[in-house]
Design a protein around this motif. Structure first.
Motif, PDB file in Angstrom:
ATOM      1  N   VAL A 276       0.847  -1.203   0.000  1.00  0.00           N
ATOM      2  CA  VAL A 276       0.000   0.000   0.000  1.00  0.00           C
ATOM      3  C   VAL A 276       0.876   1.245   0.000  1.00  0.00           C
ATOM      4  N   ALA A 277       1.968   1.206   0.764  1.00  0.00           N
ATOM      5  CA  ALA A 277       2.874   2.356   0.846  1.00  0.00           C
ATOM      6  C   ALA A 277       3.432   2.716  -0.525  1.00  0.00           C
ATOM      7  N   VAL A 278       3.745   1.719  -1.319  1.00  0.00           N
ATOM      8  CA  VAL A 278       4.278   1.968  -2.665  1.00  0.00           C
ATOM      9  C   VAL A 278       3.252   2.709  -3.517  1.00  0.00           C
ATOM     10  N   ARG A 279       1.999   2.295  -3.433  1.00  0.00           N
ATOM     11  CA  ARG A 279       0.954   2.939  -4.227  1.00  0.00           C
ATOM     12  C   ARG A 279       0.646   4.341  -3.713  1.00  0.00           C
ATOM     13  N   VAL A 280       0.688   4.510  -2.402  1.00  0.00           N
ATOM     14  CA  VAL A 280       0.450   5.833  -1.815  1.00  0.00           C
ATOM     15  C   VAL A 280       1.515   6.814  -2.287  1.00  0.00           C
ATOM     16  N   GLU A 281       2.770   6.381  -2.295  1.00  0.00           N
ATOM     17  CA  GLU A 281       3.853   7.262  -2.758  1.00  0.00           C
ATOM     18  C   GLU A 281       3.632   7.670  -4.214  1.00  0.00           C
ATOM     19  N   SER A 282       3.179   6.738  -5.034  1.00  0.00           N
ATOM     20  CA  SER A 282       2.967   7.052  -6.447  1.00  0.00           C
ATOM     21  C   SER A 282       1.899   8.131  -6.617  1.00  0.00           C
ATOM     22  N   GLN A 283       0.887   8.115  -5.751  1.00  0.00           N
ATOM     23  CA  GLN A 283      -0.175   9.118  -5.849  1.00  0.00           C
ATOM     24  C   GLN A 283       0.231  10.456  -5.223  1.00  0.00           C
ATOM     25  N   LEU A 284       1.090  10.412  -4.217  1.00  0.00           N
ATOM     26  CA  LEU A 284       1.608  11.660  -3.649  1.00  0.00           C
ATOM     27  C   LEU A 284       2.416  12.429  -4.694  1.00  0.00           C
ATOM     28  N   LYS A 285       3.126  11.711  -5.527  1.00  0.00           N
ATOM     29  CA  LYS A 285       3.882  12.359  -6.606  1.00  0.00           C
ATOM     30  C   LYS A 285       2.948  13.123  -7.544  1.00  0.00           C
ATOM     31  N   LEU A 286       1.773  12.548  -7.788  1.00  0.00           N
ATOM     32  CA  LEU A 286       0.818  13.194  -8.685  1.00  0.00           C
ATOM     33  C   LEU A 286       0.176  14.424  -8.049  1.00  0.00           C
ATOM     34  N   VAL A 287       0.173  14.487  -6.727  1.00  0.00           N
ATOM     35  CA  VAL A 287      -0.307  15.683  -6.036  1.00  0.00           C
ATOM     36  C   VAL A 287       0.746  16.785  -6.100  1.00  0.00           C
ATOM     37  N   ILE A 288       2.000  16.403  -5.888  1.00  0.00           N
ATOM     38  CA  ILE A 288       3.086  17.381  -5.785  1.00  0.00           C
ATOM     39  C   ILE A 288       3.492  17.952  -7.146  1.00  0.00           C
ATOM     40  N   ARG A 289       3.538  17.103  -8.170  1.00  0.00           N
ATOM     41  CA  ARG A 289       4.078  17.524  -9.472  1.00  0.00           C
ATOM     42  C   ARG A 289       3.424  18.785 -10.032  1.00  0.00           C
ATOM     43  N   PRO A 290       2.084  18.896 -10.072  1.00  0.00           N
ATOM     44  CA  PRO A 290       1.487  20.119 -10.610  1.00  0.00           C
ATOM     45  C   PRO A 290       1.427  21.263  -9.606  1.00  0.00           C
ATOM     46  N   MET A 291       1.824  20.994  -8.354  1.00  0.00           N
ATOM     47  CA  MET A 291       1.757  22.030  -7.323  1.00  0.00           C
ATOM     48  C   MET A 291       3.035  22.863  -7.282  1.00  0.00           C
ATOM     49  N   TYR A 292       4.187  22.203  -7.113  1.00  0.00           N
ATOM     50  CA  TYR A 292       5.475  22.915  -7.129  1.00  0.00           C
ATOM     51  C   TYR A 292       6.578  22.072  -7.757  1.00  0.00           C
ATOM     52  N   SER A 293       6.216  20.977  -8.349  1.00  0.00           N
ATOM     53  CA  SER A 293       7.095  20.121  -9.147  1.00  0.00           C
ATOM     54  C   SER A 293       8.112  19.347  -8.317  1.00  0.00           C
ATOM     55  N   SER A 294       9.032  20.055  -7.654  1.00  0.00           N
ATOM     56  CA  SER A 294       9.984  19.402  -6.758  1.00  0.00           C
ATOM     57  C   SER A 294      10.411  20.419  -5.704  1.00  0.00           C
TER      58      SER A 294
END
Length: 348
Positions: A276-294
């Motif tokens: 589950v942690a692996v999938r959660v991390e993948s979705q957190l990336k999709l939240v962050i990328r359009p917000m401030y990228s890195s």
């Protein structure tokens, strides 16, 4: 004279200053030589000046002197070493959740950014969109979660009559919350009251929340800055992790390392299993990328430099305790001074 062009923004109203940061704006404008800034909660020296910790200056010098350092973008999730060390700092190096790879940590823009990323993740992927926040709480909390897509409701926390925790009210309100609701919890040094539950009260809160499947979302802005002990200030969080349940944790290094302007923070999500942690991390990336990228590089590099080195870590804990002890002492002195003048005061 050039003719004035009508602005497409002419109808925009003047917004009020932020109630906290606006005090600092007024402070900077005030010409008085005997002014005191009662706005944002930042540590000051005896002379009223900002403090940069010695260990932070040493870490920065080490980074400057390292010819192999570069300025490339970090990954979306941030500096990997910083994330790993941050999780260990709050959950404990021997945390079963860490050992079982159930913890996902992403670097964020201080505590505010960590809360916002966590809020948007929950709005997208959690079945309940209501978050219960204490009354009172930090003024930014309801704004952050509302704009993230959650509905903010309150639970009783502070009792003005006793200047203490309204524990019965807290229990009653959380008992009435719908199953699965999100609950914001201040890990320590509750802002703005300074009133924290006792260990026994935390245990009862934990039992209640787990019995109703309420999802804890901890905000830790003051680890080590409240009591002077990193482990003591993290104890409530570790109690919730020890039962094997899931939770979210927003961390900030603004106060405890004095890195206010570096905006260094982390969001950790303790999951039920490693997959589950692996999938959660993948979705957190999709939240962050359009917000401030890195996220930025310098601040977390300072933190990682200090946390990885035992001598620097020990120096940090000494400086941190000195700040915490001084604050406790100054509060006591203020209390004693007001009391000696016949004032009716409370120290919480």
């Amino acid at each position: 004279m050039a003719s004035q062009v009508a602005s497409v923004f002419a109808g925009i109203a003047q917004a009020p200053e932020d109630p906290i940061l606006g005090v600092t704006v007024a402070f900077n404008k005030d010409p008085s030589p005997v002014k005191v800034n009662l706005g944002v909660g930042a540590y000051r020296t005896e002379e009223g000046k900002p403090l940069v910790l010695n260990v932070v200056r040493c870490a920065e010098q080490m980074l400057i002197n390292d010819p192999s350092r570069y300025k490339e973008y970090l990954p979306i999730t941030g500096l990997a070493e910083f994330n790993k060390l941050s999780a260990k700092l709050i959950f404990g190096a021997d945390s079963p959740a860490i050992q079982e790879n159930r913890v996902v940590t992403v670097q964020c823009l201080s505590g505010t950014g960590s809360l916002r990323v966590g809020g948007e993740f929950l709005a997208k992927h959690y079945h309940e969109h209501t978050i219960y926040i204490p009354t009172p709480t930090w003024g930014n909390h309801p704004k952050i979660f509302t704009l993230a897509g959650l509905t903010a409701r309150t639970y009783r926390y502070y009792d003005p009559a006793t200047r203490g925790l309204d524990f019965n009210g807290l229990v009653e309100d959380l008992s009435s919350a719908p199953l699965g609701s999100i609950v914001l919890l201040h890990a320590c040094a509750h802002n703005p009251t300074g009133v924290d539950p006792t260990v026994d009260q935390w245990e009862k809160i934990r039992q209640l929340m787990r019995s109703k499947s309420l999802l804890p979302f901890f905000d830790s802005a003051y680890q080590g800055f409240a009591s002077g002990s990193l482990d003591k200030d993290a104890q409530p969080v570790r109690m919730f992790v020890a039962d094997g349940g899931e939770l979210l944790m927003a961390q900030s290094y603004a106060k405890n390392m004095g890195l206010y302007g570096e905006r260094v923070g982390a969001l950790s999500i303790v999951c039920g299993s490693a997959d589950v942690a692996v999938r959660v991390e993948s979705q957190l990336k999709l939240v962050i990328r359009p917000m401030y990228s890195s996220p930025p590089l310098h601040g977390p590099s300072v933190v990682a430099t200090i946390l990885r080195d035992s001598e620097m870590f020990n120096e940090w804990t000494v400086e941190l305790k000195a700040m915490a002890d001084r604050i406790i002492s100054m509060r006591q002195q203020l209390f004693d001074a007001l009391k000696s003048r016949g004032g009716s005061v409370w120290l919480v």
